[in-house]
Motif scaffolding. Structure first.
Motif, PDB file in Angstrom:
ATOM      1  N   THR A  14     -37.406 -23.873 110.496  1.00 52.79           N
ATOM      2  CA  THR A  14     -37.785 -24.157 109.019  1.00 52.79           C
ATOM      3  C   THR A  14     -36.407 -23.797 108.120  1.00 52.79           C
ATOM      4  N   ALA A  40     -43.249 -31.110 108.945  1.00 56.73           N
ATOM      5  CA  ALA A  40     -44.061 -30.588 107.660  1.00 56.73           C
ATOM      6  C   ALA A  40     -43.266 -30.578 106.558  1.00 56.73           C
ATOM      7  N   MET A  41     -43.683 -30.764 105.459  1.00 55.76           N
ATOM      8  CA  MET A  41     -42.461 -30.653 104.306  1.00 55.76           C
ATOM      9  C   MET A  41     -43.211 -30.074 102.794  1.00 55.76           C
ATOM     10  N   THR A  42     -42.700 -29.163 102.180  1.00 55.63           N
ATOM     11  CA  THR A  42     -43.505 -28.764 101.084  1.00 55.63           C
ATOM     12  C   THR A  42     -42.211 -28.714 100.017  1.00 55.63           C
ATOM     13  N   PHE A  43     -42.841 -28.497  98.972  1.00 56.49           N
ATOM     14  CA  PHE A  43     -41.891 -28.158  97.820  1.00 56.49           C
ATOM     15  C   PHE A  43     -42.032 -26.918  97.066  1.00 56.49           C
ATOM     16  N   ASP A  44     -40.987 -25.931  96.995  1.00 53.59           N
ATOM     17  CA  ASP A  44     -41.334 -24.523  96.779  1.00 53.59           C
ATOM     18  C   ASP A  44     -40.825 -24.347  95.340  1.00 53.59           C
ATOM     19  N   VAL A  48     -37.055 -29.125  98.635  1.00 53.70           N
ATOM     20  CA  VAL A  48     -38.028 -29.482  99.560  1.00 53.70           C
ATOM     21  C   VAL A  48     -37.711 -28.567 101.037  1.00 53.70           C
TER      22      VAL A  48
END
Length: 67
Positions: A14, A40-44, A48
Motif C-alpha cells: 500500500t 485498489a485505489m482510494t482518495f484520502d 490517491v
C-alpha cells in the motif's frame, strides 16, 4: 539460510500512487511474487492511495506469520 527464507506467502503493498509504489511492486515481482487480484485505489482527501496484493507460489520457501 537464504535471504528468501523470510518471505511471506501473501503481502498487501500500500502507499501513495507514485513511482516508489510502482518500484515496490516491481521489486516484489522480481523476488518471485505474482500479482493477486486487481489493484485498489482510494482518495484520502490529499492524495490517491493504492493497494496491490502479491502472493508467493513457492510455499516451501515461505513462512506464515501470525497477526
Amino acid at each position: 539460510m537464504s535471504d528468501h527464507d523470510d518471505r511471506l506467502r501473501y503481502r498487501l503493498l500500500t502507499g501513495p500512487d507514485d513511482a516508489e509504489f510502482c518500484r515496490r511492486v516491481s521489486d516484489a515481482l522480481a523476488q518471485g511474487y505474482r500479482l493477486h487480484g486487481s489493484p485498489a485505489m482510494t482518495f484520502d482527501g490529499r492524495r490517491v492511495v493504492v493497494a496491490q496484493a502479491v502472493v508467493l507460489d513457492d510455499a516451501g520457501e515461505a513462512r506464515a506469520v501470525p497477526v
